[in-house]
Design a protein around this motif. Structure first.
Motif, PDB file in Angstrom:
ATOM      1  N   TRP A  41      11.408 -80.601  25.335  1.00  0.00           N
ATOM      2  CA  TRP A  41      11.982 -79.384  24.948  1.00  0.00           C
ATOM      3  C   TRP A  41      11.590 -78.758  23.373  1.00  0.00           C
ATOM      4  O   TRP A  41      11.275 -77.580  22.999  1.00  0.00           O
ATOM      5  CB  TRP A  41      13.420 -79.261  25.193  1.00  0.00           C
ATOM      6  N   VAL A  60      19.931 -78.284  20.717  1.00  0.00           N
ATOM      7  CA  VAL A  60      19.898 -78.834  22.034  1.00  0.00           C
ATOM      8  C   VAL A  60      18.785 -80.279  22.317  1.00  0.00           C
ATOM      9  O   VAL A  60      19.222 -81.306  22.672  1.00  0.00           O
ATOM     10  CB  VAL A  60      19.679 -77.922  23.311  1.00  0.00           C
ATOM     11  N   CYS A 119      22.565 -76.967  27.654  1.00  0.00           N
ATOM     12  CA  CYS A 119      21.522 -76.333  28.298  1.00  0.00           C
ATOM     13  C   CYS A 119      21.611 -74.982  28.963  1.00  0.00           C
ATOM     14  O   CYS A 119      20.738 -74.189  28.990  1.00  0.00           O
ATOM     15  CB  CYS A 119      20.696 -77.272  29.224  1.00  0.00           C
ATOM     16  N   TYR A 120      22.729 -75.096  29.756  1.00  0.00           N
ATOM     17  CA  TYR A 120      23.069 -73.773  30.490  1.00  0.00           C
ATOM     18  C   TYR A 120      23.569 -72.785  29.596  1.00  0.00           C
ATOM     19  O   TYR A 120      23.891 -71.591  30.328  1.00  0.00           O
ATOM     20  CB  TYR A 120      24.091 -74.339  31.611  1.00  0.00           C
ATOM     21  N   VAL A 262      14.593 -74.719  30.520  1.00  0.00           N
ATOM     22  CA  VAL A 262      16.051 -75.117  30.141  1.00  0.00           C
ATOM     23  C   VAL A 262      16.988 -75.435  31.169  1.00  0.00           C
ATOM     24  O   VAL A 262      17.712 -76.478  31.187  1.00  0.00           O
ATOM     25  CB  VAL A 262      16.676 -74.361  28.864  1.00  0.00           C
ATOM     26  N   HIS A 263      16.684 -74.797  32.173  1.00  0.00           N
ATOM     27  CA  HIS A 263      17.808 -75.009  33.419  1.00  0.00           C
ATOM     28  C   HIS A 263      17.297 -76.218  34.093  1.00  0.00           C
ATOM     29  O   HIS A 263      17.916 -76.862  34.743  1.00  0.00           O
ATOM     30  CB  HIS A 263      17.698 -73.725  34.379  1.00  0.00           C
ATOM     31  N   ILE A 265      15.924 -78.957  32.823  1.00  0.00           N
ATOM     32  CA  ILE A 265      16.372 -79.987  31.659  1.00  0.00           C
ATOM     33  C   ILE A 265      17.708 -80.012  32.050  1.00  0.00           C
ATOM     34  O   ILE A 265      18.130 -81.110  32.239  1.00  0.00           O
ATOM     35  CB  ILE A 265      15.985 -79.434  30.437  1.00  0.00           C
ATOM     36  N   GLY A 266      18.286 -78.857  32.123  1.00  0.00           N
ATOM     37  CA  GLY A 266      20.010 -79.140  32.242  1.00  0.00           C
ATOM     38  C   GLY A 266      20.327 -79.676  33.635  1.00  0.00           C
ATOM     39  O   GLY A 266      21.110 -80.588  33.757  1.00  0.00           O
TER      40      GLY A 266
END
Length: 363
Positions: A41, A60, A119-120, A262-263, A265-266
């Protein structure tokens, strides 16, 4: 009364320690995954940092990197503790460490959940950073001869080609800025001079876009100048020729790209947290292992429990400990803050403050 007491034999206790050792090593792998996600990221953000304004986007990935490293350390320590608990003599070295280890692991599990939620929750930060970053990059697109900005033209062109987008919100954004440097304008032409003079800020504005906005799927050669002038081109209507330029803005393209990353990863971090949450059974097992070894002879049968007393009694005793600590600190502050404490009282002898003469004794 103890909470959830279980009676352990030497064999059952050894099997519990071996199982916990395996689970801790599996958790080390999850820590490596968290660390890798943070690095990935961070690299993705740095790849296009010139197109995004700084809005604490590094918080993050930095947290994921830190949590991943801490996970590896904590689970390696837990594996070592569980491995040594098979030997009673080695357990004595870790006796005072086990309870702090359990507490730290519990709070670490909560930090993994916080990382997933972060992340979200960074969609708004991403959107603002991309909007401001693209606006500045397009504004400096023409500054190809200025140090620190000369690379932005190539960066924006590459972005529009790779993501098949044009402008910030759309291709019309290029109509509102001067994206051609003055060094490439022929000032001997009347049209150029009139266009510069007609603008209040002296900018050379036109209904044209850079070549990187051209749609490669267009059946005719790209029309990038006089886009809104139907009579300037044969068999052309800018209101219907949607294949001529990329219609999507780069803001939306970049936002969709980073949001998907990012979603993902989340979601991965959330799955890891669920695994870690399942591994609260590891904490439970370590607690049983600790209490069963400390309560009685480790070579014989012994009882293990989660809490020595009930939840209410444990909470009440902890509250009293904190309360007494607070009172003790207040007493220390009062004693250290009053300079007259521990000093002898001052004697008052009379109006003149003169001590009386001692009585003479008869000889």
């Amino acid at each position: 009364m103890a909470v959830l007491p279980i009676k352990f034999t030497k064999t059952k206790r050894d099997k519990l320690a071996q199982g916990l050792w395996v689970l801790n090593w599996i958790s080390i792998i999850t820590g490596i995954i968290l660390f890798s996600l943070g690095i990935f990221w961070k690299v993705e953000i740095n790849k296009r940092q010139d197109l995004m304004a700084e809005r604490q986007l590094q918080s993050v990935p930095n947290m994921l990197i830190a949590v991943g490293l801490i996970a590896c350390v904590i689970n390696f320590l837990g594996g070592k503790i569980c491995y040594d608990c098979v030997d009673t003599n080695k357990f004595l070295r870790w006796k005072l460490v086990m309870l702090p280890y359990i507490i730290c692991t519990f709070f670490f599990t909560l930090s993994v959940l916080v990382g997933a939620l972060m992340c979200y929750s960074m969609h708004g930060q991403l959107e603002e950073a991309i909007t401001l970053g693209l606006r500045d990059a397009m504004h400096y697109y023409k500054d190809t001869d200025k140090p620190g900005r000369c690379f932005l033209k190539g960066t924006v062109d590459l972005l529009q080609i790779q993501f098949q987008c044009c402008g910030n919100e759309g291709y019309r954004d290029w109509f509102q800025i001067q994206w051609v440097s003055n060094r490439y304008l022929d000032m001997s032409q009347r049209e150029v001079v009139d266009r510069l003079q007609s603008n209040v800020e002296g900018k050379y504005l036109m209904d044209g876009v850079p070549f990187s906005c051209c749609n490669v799927n267009s059946p005719q050669p790209c029309i990038q100048y006089q886009i809104t002038n139907k009579s300037a081109h044969y068999n052309y209507d800018y209101q219907t020729e949607e294949l001529n330029l990329w219609m999507r803005g780069c803001h939306q393209a970049l936002l969709d790209y980073y949001t998907n990353i990012v979603h993902s990863i989340g979601l991965t971090v959330l799955i890891i947290w669920l695994f870690e949450d399942g591994c609260l059974s590891v904490l439970t097992g370590v607690r049983y292992l600790q209490t069963s070894l400390e309560n009685g002879d480790p070579e014989c049968k012994s009882d293990g429990w989660l809490l020595e007393n009930s939840f209410v009694e444990t909470a009440h005793s902890n509250f009293n400990i904190i309360k007494h600590l607070g009172k003790f600190n207040q007493i220390n502050i009062a004693c250290n803050g009053d300079p007259n404490i521990d000093k002898p009282p001052t004697a008052h002898y009379g109006p003149d403050n003169v001590p009386p003469k001692p009585l003479s004794t008869a000889s």
